[in-house]
Design an enzyme around this catalytic site. Sequence first.
Site, PDB file in Angstrom:
ATOM      1  N   GLU A  51       5.726   5.690  -3.417  1.00 58.79           N
ATOM      2  CA  GLU A  51       4.429   5.081  -3.729  1.00 58.79           C
ATOM      3  C   GLU A  51       3.641   5.777  -4.836  1.00 58.79           C
ATOM      4  O   GLU A  51       2.499   6.192  -4.648  1.00 58.79           O
ATOM      5  CB  GLU A  51       3.570   4.984  -2.464  1.00 58.79           C
ATOM      6  CG  GLU A  51       4.115   4.014  -1.444  1.00 58.79           C
ATOM      7  CD  GLU A  51       3.156   3.702  -0.321  1.00 58.79           C
ATOM      8  OE1 GLU A  51       3.292   2.645   0.303  1.00 58.79           O
ATOM      9  OE2 GLU A  51       2.250   4.539  -0.055  1.00 58.79           O
ATOM     10  N   GLU A  53       8.683  -0.520   3.727  1.00 54.21           N
ATOM     11  CA  GLU A  53       7.522  -0.482   4.629  1.00 54.21           C
ATOM     12  C   GLU A  53       6.934  -1.882   4.693  1.00 54.21           C
ATOM     13  O   GLU A  53       6.903  -2.600   3.693  1.00 54.21           O
ATOM     14  CB  GLU A  53       6.430   0.502   4.178  1.00 54.21           C
ATOM     15  CG  GLU A  53       6.813   1.957   4.264  1.00 54.21           C
ATOM     16  CD  GLU A  53       5.681   2.902   3.861  1.00 54.21           C
ATOM     17  OE1 GLU A  53       4.492   2.513   3.998  1.00 54.21           O
ATOM     18  OE2 GLU A  53       5.981   4.016   3.400  1.00 54.21           O
TER      19      GLU A  53
END
Length: 480
Positions: free
Chosen positions: A165, A377
């Site tokens: 991320e 995710e």
Amino acid sequence: MEQDKKQMPAGFLWGAATSAYQAEGAAEEDGKKRSQMDVLSAGTGFADASVASDHYHRYKEDIVLMKECGFTAYRFSFSWSRIFPDGTGEVNAKGIEFYDDLINRLVANGIKPLPTIYHYDMPMALVEKYDGWISRQSIEDFVSYSEFLIRRYGDRIKDWLIINEQSIIVEFWKKKNYIPEKYRNDPQIKFQINHHMNIAQARVSRLIHQLVPDGRSGAAIGYAPIYGLDSAPENMLAMLNAEDLKNHYFLDIYFHGTYPVGASHYLQEKGMAPVIEKDDMEIIRSGKLDFLGVNYYASKCVRFPDAAHNVRTEAESNLSGKKGEMGAYETMPDFYQYIKNPNADTNDWDWTIDPMGMEYLLRDIYQRYHIPIMITENGLGARDVLVDGRVHDDYRIDYWKKHLRAIHRAIQMGVEVQGFLPWSFIDVLSTSNGYQKRYGLVYVNRDDGDLKDLARIKKDSFYWYQRVIETNGASLFDDI
């Protein structure tokens, strides 16, 4: 035989995800020293990372639960400071013993280890030594750390997620990095950190290709499709601007080896562009990634900032878990302003619930880059309540069912999606909200102020997901 169109493709990976600092605990145990996330999670008013969900001591029990659910893959992250407590130097034998046994047990149980090398947790020793990712020395130390892992586990691990991320690291740069006071008012720093990560990731990608037979390099990107408020030309332009800086700024680097032109010029105009040294871009181009992990929770909405809001504003989180109490939305002057989407529902923390956004982003990414994708995710944060030993989380089942149907539709439209590893396997420490906001298939019996017994309790979603895996997704369509 033709693949059943109401199932996922053959070989589709099913599992779930966690990260080291949010799950392991044992933050300063068995030789481990603090990471920047151990420091940043302390004193927030919520739980810290010192115990988290105690995965470090309970991983054997947790693997039994993974096996029971039917997992064929498990996404976890290595803790850099558990392996190299000072970031460099001597390997911590107890730390590597933990990962040796974790990985070997996963393999023995038919569960593919899918590791993330870096999930926010720069060793605090390197932050104190040279300000962490702000310094180019971080590139060398990260590559050395990564090479150790690749050489040790390359015989058992073929697919590697390198950095988690980067988009979120840039957006929440003071929450995902320990930023010394002297840098905290300079937004150029967050793009410099990102650039150093890009160089480091490319070099590690090359190592994976060199050292791991059939090895694949990837990254997990925090990704939100961005919608314009309406069809007004200025709001459509804001959508283009935001997509360029929030999404393409990362993926163009990963798969084309370039920064998008529009976003780059904007950062130059505003004095926020990273310093790019000779040969940096050649290194980045030489280490392109093989696949993408997508972390998707919510879509975003933008408008072009009007005169009253045309100042740089950084994103803030909803800390209360009460709808409507989101902090500030990000604004980039003369470029875009994030706003609440008036056409979408949200959870209690003001995160948009948008299953259609999953199909939208998968098709858009695949059309642009033509690379294999895994969902690394996806989940719904909620205040799960334990009643008579059970957690009835129908809201989470509904959320995942709709998102999985969207994934299935994207696959039907030609997108190569290789697996679904939602957030999270067990309840983990939420970076901004402690244990009041839970995501897991498995309840961890603790709260922010009381560790209780840390017992693992299977939620209704665990049993639902078990059936989904058993049928390779066919049960998603039972009620259609």
